[in-house]
Design a protein around this motif. Structure first.
Motif, short mmCIF file in Angstrom:
data_model
loop_
_atom_site.label_atom_id
_atom_site.label_comp_id
_atom_site.label_asym_id
_atom_site.label_seq_id
_atom_site.Cartn_x
_atom_site.Cartn_y
_atom_site.Cartn_z
N ARG A 156 37.76 20.88 86.27
CA ARG A 156 38.50 19.75 86.83
C ARG A 156 38.87 18.74 85.74
NH1 ARG A 156 39.60 18.04 91.80
NH2 ARG A 156 38.37 19.75 92.66
N ASP A 157 38.01 18.59 84.75
CA ASP A 157 38.27 17.62 83.68
C ASP A 157 38.90 18.24 82.44
OD1 ASP A 157 35.28 16.36 84.85
OD2 ASP A 157 37.06 15.09 84.76
N LYS A 214 43.13 22.26 91.05
CA LYS A 214 42.92 21.99 89.64
C LYS A 214 41.87 22.92 89.04
CE LYS A 214 43.35 19.07 86.02
NZ LYS A 214 42.62 19.82 84.99
N ASP A 215 40.83 23.22 89.82
CA ASP A 215 39.75 24.05 89.31
C ASP A 215 39.61 25.36 90.08
OD1 ASP A 215 37.02 22.20 90.94
OD2 ASP A 215 38.97 22.89 91.64
#
Length: 888
Positions: A156-157, A214-215
């Motif tokens: 995610r990051d 996103k992930d």
């Protein structure tokens, strides 16, 4: 170091290392998926996706960007800006991780004398993807960073993709430690205010086939050529190097803020509310300057609407700061002067830019003057009726008559603690032409009705006898039919009736009106509504069930006793709920609106966040304990000053006469100004059963509950449901939650497995579908009937087919769904769009053939219909439209 100098150093650094310096693309970039350019890599997207061959192996740019999703947050945080600049260096199959990290480290920490940025190496932290051992090793080897300053984070990051199938890869983010005064130690994973991200290095190395989040995505394998895409936030670097606290205080923005504060006679940094408004002005002025400079003009749709909104928010923010004179002529030149070092064209084109901006300000100032007065009246009206929401009709009137955009109405309403019925507004917008006619008719009738009410009110007020009796002898003072006074009303008609006195409670104070009948010799009227359209006048809306009603006729007005009992329980229950909220949450949980009718209540109250399950249970318990105590309920008339002196609660925004009615339950436990009807003892409420709690606006929450017999019935239904479930699942009641939770988890797992199998099955057909491509004068057409495939699977199929033929001009039309509701998706490649083929236009043709509607963007659109028998004809219609287009 000023912002233009940072920009120059970045470009010079990479130019000296073999990078092509690419000028910023205009904000209105030719990408149908974007409103504006919103990232530095947007102009290079065709190279990363493989749609075009890059003309160079490495490049660098400072790209102008605008993001509109966070407009509401501008000024409130240190990070949200509408216009911003993204420094980037890019490699297309040339260098990769080691060189990208080496370049970034040298530029960030190298000395200013050597043309770098001069950050202290000891303040630099980085993050890498948890599985990217190579990047972690390189940061240690190339930069000499200790392991504790190389932090690992999840997908995610630290993973980047475009949100659709295509290239993706892990990324590494560079942070600067601003010092202990900005937050706790521990690196970015602990605090991203103290440790500020300035640069993201994306190592684009994988091909993604499916992107769900996103992930959450699927990878096909490695890209044939590994690429580098980086993005450094120019404004963030500037405020670090300039020693200021946020992006609004840098040299390209702050001159506008300083002048705005001077015009407002206030100091920046003195008051939070003023600071937010000043930052809004600083950001929006610069954003508007750059948008107009790139060709955007104010309008009511898409890009023009964004610009109009920015300019209008600027003017309104200055008015809230007390400045009512024109302001753009003072502020826009300052912004141009601040930006011209980086973008000389804004100075060169300033006459045109300013002309557009000043004209929009003049128009909006006229709008604001008229519209604000109407808005203020609407707010007072809503609050006087104890409502927490402005109606869709009010919002539409402000938009249609006074040019108020809905977002401005939303903002101003929120400032007053009110919500807006956006759904109602949207419906009225869709029906604007019809609504205009209906509105004109309504206004005409309303005007006539007001005159009739005035004439009846001139004969005296309508005494309300309902506090002490439910049946009252009375006389018909007047009959109103279609806004006009009438002498009679015949059987079957619906009219308004004013009596000399009445026991019927008119809707007010959140309490619904009474129900019942009005009778006379040979006449029977059903009372369907009771209102106070004019102060002191009670008007009954009635259906004439029998006979003919006459003005001056003696009647017997009878309130339905069961209805009134339920109404009293609900209104007293509302007071109990208000007292319980204040008991549990504290004295600031004050009522801001309510509505109650027999068996039901809702109450809006001031509170900043949602209530936990435990808090909701505590409120319900406190309310029912108050009911159980059999508190005495009394009503006393007294001067308003005395009521305030003894602590009686009044509804915020409500106006009261000098003589008020104070309703008490157990003395100070509940003491409120109220004109409603109530039980005599709290035990007569019976029971309150809380249904739920939700948000109805900024800082306003709502609780809803069943009351009295309806509460008992609700709990009985709940008990029956629990018993049915325990019997069906063969468990004890205390085991039910655990059993259901496990079943839901099993069901979700099964659904995921089924979805995965279905997706595989659908995609297995792609090769055979592509093989049937029909060439039409250089454009490939793939028309396919995917029987039984619907929803996201149909869209996935179309996108997968398009990815297989992305290099050729191609149109894909797939139709699936059910016999009752066929669905259609049309996708186009870039080559097809170049030939003038638009997915939105083609999907409308297919959908209309299927008996429905559709629409979308140039590259992807969807629709549907209700006639599956026309699927072959729909596919043929799209084929015909393509042929007609490419030959013309």
């Amino acid at each position: 170091m000023n912002t233009a100098e940072i920009r120059r150093r970045f470009l010079d650094y990479f130019a000296q290392r073999g990078h092509e310096v690419v000028p910023s693309a205009p904000l209105l970039y030719n990408d149908p998926t974007l409103l504006f350019v919103n990232a530095g890599m947007v102009p290079f997207k065709p190279y990363f996706t493989g749609a075009e061959a890059p003309p160079f192996n490495r490049a660098t740019s400072v790209q102008k960007c605008v993001r509109t999703l966070d407009i509401e947050e501008v000024g409130k945080t240190t990070r949200h800006g509408t216009f911003f600049q993204m420094n980037g260096n890019f490699s297309f199959g040339d260098y990769f991780k080691e060189q990208a990290i080496s370049y970034a480290w040298e530029l960030v920490t190298g000395s200013t004398e050597s043309g770098c940025l001069g950050f202290d190496p000891d303040t630099v932290w980085v993050t890498v993807l948890h599985s990217d051992d190579e990047a972690a090793r390189l940061w240690a080897e190339v930069a000499g960073l200790p392991q504790e300053r190389i932090q690992r984070r999840g997908l995610r990051d630290n993973y980047w993709h475009m949100g659709i199938p295509g290239p993706g890869g892990p990324c590494s983010e560079i942070y600067i430690d601003r010092g202990p005064e900005y937050g706790p130690d521990g690196g970015p994973v602990v605090d991203e205010d103290r440790f500020l991200e300035i640069w993201n290095l994306v190592f684009m190395q994988e091909e993604l086939s499916e992107v769900r989040a996103k992930d959450d995505f699927d990878t096909v394998g490695d890209l044939p050529r590994k690429n580098i895409d980086t993005g450094m936030g120019l404004e963030r670097v500037a405020y670090l190097l300039q020693g200021v606290d946020n992006l609004y205080e840098i040299d390209e923005v702050f001159p506008v803020i300083a002048r705005a504060a001077e015009l407002a006679g206030t100091g920046y940094g003195a008051k939070r509310a003023d600071d937010v408004r000043l930052r809004v002005v600083g950001d929006h002025i610069r954003s508007a300057l750059m948008l107009i400079g790139d060709g955007v003009t104010p309008g009511n749709e898409a890009r023009g609407y964004v610009l109009r909104r920015l300019l209008r928010r600027t003017v309104r923010s200055m008015r809230l700061l007390g400045v009512r004179e024109p302001v753009l002529n003072e502020l826009l030149p300052l912004s141009s002067a601040a930006m011209k070092a980086s973008y000389p064209e804004v100075e060169k084109d300033f006459d045109r830019i300013s002309q557009i901006a000043y004209a929009e300000e003049d128009a909006f100032r006229r709008t604001l003057t008229a519209g604000t007065q109407i808005f203020d009246l609407a707010v007072r009206d809503a609050k006087s009726h104890q409502l927490s929401t402005l109606t869709g009709e009010r919002a539409f009137q402000l938009h249609d008559t006074y040019g108020f955009p809905i977002d401005l109405t939303l903002e101003m309403a929120s400032e007053q603690g009110l919500a807006v019925d956006e759904g109602g507004f949207r419906r009225l917008m869709q029906e604007q032409k019809d609504r205009a006619k209906a509105d004109a008719k309504s206004k005409k009738a309303g005007s006539q009705g007001s005159e009739a009410y005035r004439q009846l009110r001139d004969r005296g007020t309508t005494p309300f006898t309902g506090y002490s009796e439910l049946v009252t002898d009375s006389k018909v003072r007047g009959i109103v039919v279609d806004g006009q006074l009438a002498q009679t009303a015949g059987e079957g008609s619906t009219v308004e009736v004013v009596l000399e006195q009445t026991p019927f409670y008119a809707e007010s104070g959140g309490q619904d009106s009474d129900a019942g009948v009005i009778t006379a010799d040979g006449v029977r009227l059903e009372v369907v509504d009771v209102q106070r359209p004019v102060k002191g006048l009670i008007v009954h809306r009635v259906r004439v069930l029998e006979g003919e009603l006459r003005t001056g006729q003696d009647v017997l007005a009878s309130v339905d006793a069961e209805w009134r009992l339920g109404a009293c329980q609900a209104h007293s229950g509302t007071h109990v709920m208000h007292a319980a909220l204040r008991q549990v949450l504290g004295p600031t949980a004050l009522q801001s609106g309510s509505y109650n009718k027999p068996g039901y209540l809702r109450l809006d109250f001031a509170w900043p966040s949602g209530l936990s399950q435990d808090l909701r249970a505590a409120v319900e318990e406190a309310a029912n304990q108050g009911i159980r105590k059999d508190l005495n309920v009394s009503a006393t008339y007294m001067p308003l000053a005395r009521a305030r002196e003894i602590g009686a609660l009044a509804l915020f925004g409500e106006t009261y006469d000098e003589e008020v009615r104070v309703v008490e339950m157990g003395g100070l436990w509940s003491r409120e100004l109220c004109g409603g009807t109530h039980v005599q003892h709290s035990s007569q409420i019976g029971l309150v059963s809380l249904l739920g709690e939700s948000s109805v606006g900024s800082g306003v929450r709502r609780v809803e509950a069943f009351v009295g017999i309806e509460a008992f019935r609700f709990l009985a239904r709940e008990r029956s449901l629990v018993l049915g479930l325990t019997d069906a699942l063969k468990v004890q009641p205390d085991q039910l939650m655990d059993r259901v939770t496990k079943m839901v988890a099993q069901l979700k797992n099964a659904e995921r497995e089924i979805a995965a199998l279905r997706s595989k099955s659908v995609l297995a057909e792609v090769d055979s579908i592509v093989a049937k491509t029909h060439d039409m004068w250089g454009v490939g057409y793939i028309g396919h009937h995917a029987e039984g495939v619907g929803g996201g699977d149909l869209r996935t199929l179309a996108l997968e087919i398009r990815s297989r033929v992305a290099q050729q001009p191609s149109v894909i039309c797939v139709i699936g769904g059910t016999q009752e509701k066929p669905s259609v998706v049309v996708a186009t490649t870039e080559g097809a769009r170049y030939r003038g083929l638009n997915a939105g236009e083609l999907v409308r043709i297919a959908s209309e053939t299927l008996g429905g509607r559709g629409g979308g963007n140039d590259d992807l659109a969807q629709g549907g219909g209700n006639d599956a028998g026309q699927i072959p004809a729909a596919l043929k219609a799209v084929e015909y439209a393509i042929g007609h287009r490419v030959q013309s």
